[in-house]
Design a protein around this motif. Structure first.
Motif, PDB file in Angstrom:
ATOM      1  N   CYS A  67      41.432  37.188  35.569  1.00 19.04           N
ATOM      2  CA  CYS A  67      40.081  37.110  35.148  1.00 19.04           C
ATOM      3  C   CYS A  67      40.152  37.134  33.685  1.00 19.04           C
ATOM      4  O   CYS A  67      39.332  36.711  33.074  1.00 19.04           O
ATOM      5  CB  CYS A  67      38.912  37.402  35.809  1.00 19.04           C
ATOM      6  N   ASN A  90      35.239  34.374  44.547  1.00  7.35           N
ATOM      7  CA  ASN A  90      36.139  34.187  43.322  1.00  7.35           C
ATOM      8  C   ASN A  90      37.319  33.879  43.785  1.00  7.35           C
ATOM      9  O   ASN A  90      38.191  33.136  43.235  1.00  7.35           O
ATOM     10  CB  ASN A  90      35.972  35.258  42.577  1.00  7.35           C
ATOM     11  N   LEU A 148      32.927  37.756  39.200  1.00  5.75           N
ATOM     12  CA  LEU A 148      33.703  39.087  39.702  1.00  5.75           C
ATOM     13  C   LEU A 148      33.738  40.099  38.589  1.00  5.75           C
ATOM     14  O   LEU A 148      33.655  41.034  39.150  1.00  5.75           O
ATOM     15  CB  LEU A 148      34.921  38.419  39.584  1.00  5.75           C
ATOM     16  N   ALA A 175      33.049  31.625  37.588  1.00  2.00           N
ATOM     17  CA  ALA A 175      33.651  32.450  38.683  1.00  2.00           C
ATOM     18  C   ALA A 175      34.139  33.713  38.315  1.00  2.00           C
ATOM     19  O   ALA A 175      33.920  34.741  38.909  1.00  2.00           O
ATOM     20  CB  ALA A 175      34.697  31.710  39.621  1.00  2.00           C
ATOM     21  N   ASP A 176      34.811  33.954  37.098  1.00  3.57           N
ATOM     22  CA  ASP A 176      35.435  34.758  36.775  1.00  3.57           C
ATOM     23  C   ASP A 176      34.557  35.943  36.335  1.00  3.57           C
ATOM     24  O   ASP A 176      34.681  37.164  36.395  1.00  3.57           O
ATOM     25  CB  ASP A 176      36.473  34.597  35.710  1.00  3.57           C
ATOM     26  N   THR A 200      37.703  30.291  44.890  1.00  2.00           N
ATOM     27  CA  THR A 200      37.115  29.164  43.944  1.00  2.00           C
ATOM     28  C   THR A 200      37.920  29.067  42.828  1.00  2.00           C
ATOM     29  O   THR A 200      38.168  28.050  42.251  1.00  2.00           O
ATOM     30  CB  THR A 200      35.722  29.675  43.376  1.00  2.00           C
ATOM     31  N   SER A 201      38.337  30.273  42.115  1.00  2.47           N
ATOM     32  CA  SER A 201      39.197  30.436  41.125  1.00  2.47           C
ATOM     33  C   SER A 201      40.536  29.515  41.327  1.00  2.47           C
ATOM     34  O   SER A 201      41.015  28.784  40.232  1.00  2.47           O
ATOM     35  CB  SER A 201      39.773  31.754  40.535  1.00  2.47           C
ATOM     36  N   ASN A 244      35.376  35.591  28.568  1.00  2.00           N
ATOM     37  CA  ASN A 244      34.748  34.422  29.503  1.00  2.00           C
ATOM     38  C   ASN A 244      33.501  33.879  28.895  1.00  2.00           C
ATOM     39  O   ASN A 244      33.024  32.590  28.848  1.00  2.00           O
ATOM     40  CB  ASN A 244      34.441  34.809  31.111  1.00  2.00           C
ATOM     41  N   VAL A 256      31.194  38.227  46.522  1.00  2.00           N
ATOM     42  CA  VAL A 256      31.330  37.797  45.479  1.00  2.00           C
ATOM     43  C   VAL A 256      32.679  37.604  45.108  1.00  2.00           C
ATOM     44  O   VAL A 256      33.337  36.882  44.532  1.00  2.00           O
ATOM     45  CB  VAL A 256      30.432  38.502  44.366  1.00  2.00           C
ATOM     46  N   LYS A 257      33.547  38.783  45.611  1.00  5.51           N
ATOM     47  CA  LYS A 257      34.848  38.908  45.358  1.00  5.51           C
ATOM     48  C   LYS A 257      35.706  37.748  46.077  1.00  5.51           C
ATOM     49  O   LYS A 257      36.602  37.379  45.650  1.00  5.51           O
ATOM     50  CB  LYS A 257      35.431  40.269  45.662  1.00  5.51           C
ATOM     51  N   TRP A 296      32.590  24.997  45.217  1.00 11.00           N
ATOM     52  CA  TRP A 296      31.759  26.235  45.243  1.00 11.00           C
ATOM     53  C   TRP A 296      31.266  26.371  46.848  1.00 11.00           C
ATOM     54  O   TRP A 296      31.368  27.487  47.312  1.00 11.00           O
ATOM     55  CB  TRP A 296      30.681  25.889  44.350  1.00 11.00           C
TER      56      TRP A 296
END
Length: 364
Positions: A313, A133, A101, A97-98, A136-137, A70, A129-130, A175
């Motif tokens: 990810c 992600n 995570l 985002a990845d 958003t992912s 990433n 956060v999880k 977001w």
């Protein structure tokens, strides 16, 4: 990419993920108490320690692979800020985002062995956060699929500046929506679990409304985090593939392979989790009668499939970047500029065939 907040990380008795602390009863008669065996807690899994270690190693491997991949994507995209397309903007935000995570995976690696030792605040933040992600992912993947549709099918490449401006607004909205949908993560708490004899980090809804909250969050997760985005992706990519099939030239097949790979990998990573979650919801609602072995199997499947989703990810940099020839060319240019590659390697890359201009307008 997220981990279902109904679960803790440490595996001892898999039923502890779902707070089944009171699922046994006793009946009293003239001879004394009689245990109702149908409601006894399932016995502990004898392979719990081996499973804990395997998942700890799994988290570490994902961390080691996903972080460099990433960061390379972000490096290449960030070095070409002036010529970014709308899809490049979405791809950069998907990388962010990845990466977020991946950065919290060490917490999971530790907690799966020693329980949650990081306190209540980090318990909430890690789950937040999880969840962010997770939403958003998939939403950024939808944005990319819509942009590819607009460029290839609607031939809107000439409006690149306008699409790039709209992509910035879309990213802010994604977001914002992802954070808003993830607010139930603050129901997660760190507390002592008597079955595992460890502190775990999991959701704790109000007892009177726990079932309603859990059902609401799961319905929201299925609809907004999987089904509706999947429908949009399938429609956009299906129309795009049909459009490419009607064009002339050999290179169109390469673009089709990328599109098919995008959809297939997404389905492979996330469909098992959502199917298992639906089954778990049916068992919890007692819509389907089940035995102790069934309950244990579903608990293990829940934990395994949600971690399967973490692989997404890792493969995103491959599917959305390394498969694209334009990305590879720009990566090699950067490596040459920094003295990593020689001029011969760069010239070979420049002579490689490229896709039609309407397809190579981004790194995809």
């Amino acid at each position: 990419m997220m981990t279902d907040p109904n679960t803790s990380h440490h595996i001892d008795d898999f039923s502890e993920f779902y707070n089944e602390e009171f699922n046994y009863s006793a009946e009293y008669n003239d001879t004394g108490f009689v245990v109702n065996v149908e409601t006894l807690l399932c016995s502990s899994n004898t392979m719990a320690d081996a499973i804990n270690i395997s998942f700890c190693v799994f988290y570490i491997l994902i961390f080691v692979v996903a972080i460099p991949g990433n960061l390379i994507v972000g490096w290449v995209i960030g070095s070409n800020r002036r010529s970014l397309s709308a899809s490049d903007v979405y791809l950069f935000n998907l990388m962010l985002a990845d990466t977020l995570l991946t950065l919290v995976l060490p917490f999971s690696a530790v907690s799966v062995i020693h329980g949650w030792v990081f306190g209540d605040v980090l318990c909430k933040l890690v789950h937040l956060v999880k969840e962010v992600n997770f939403y958003t992912s998939i939403l950024f993947l939808v944005c990319i699929s819509v942009d590819r549709y607009l460029v290839i099918v609607r031939a809107m490449e000439s409006r690149k500046a306008q699409r790039r401006l709209c992509s910035g607004v879309a990213c802010v909205l994604v977001w914002g929506l992802g954070i808003a949908l993830s607010l139930p993560s603050f129901y997660n708490e760190a507390f002592y679990n008597k079955h595992s004899q460890l502190i775990i980090c999991t959701e704790r809804f109000d007892t009177d409304h726990a079932d309603e909250w859990r059902l609401a969050t799961r319905i929201m997760r299925h609809l907004l985090g999987f089904l509706l985005p999947l429908v949009v992706m399938l429609v956009c990519y299906s129309v795009t593939v049909v459009r490419l099939l009607r064009t002339r030239g050999f290179q169109k097949h390469r673009a089709m392979k990328v599109i098919v790979a995008v959809v297939m990998v997404f389905l492979l990573c996330w469909t098992p989790f959502h199917v298992t979650t639906i089954v778990d919801t049916l068992l919890r609602a007692k819509v389907v009668q089940h035995s102790c072995s069934t309950r244990k199997s579903v608990d293990i499947a829940m934990f395994a499939t949600q971690n399967l989703g973490l692989l997404h990810c890792c493969v995103n940099p491959v599917l959305y970047a390394f498969v694209g020839e334009k990305f590879r060319r720009r990566l090699m240019q950067l490596l040459y500029r920094n003295g990593v590659l020689d001029r011969l390697s760069l010239s070979r890359s420049s002579r490689s065939s490229s896709l039609p201009s309407e397809v190579t307008s981004s790194f995809l």
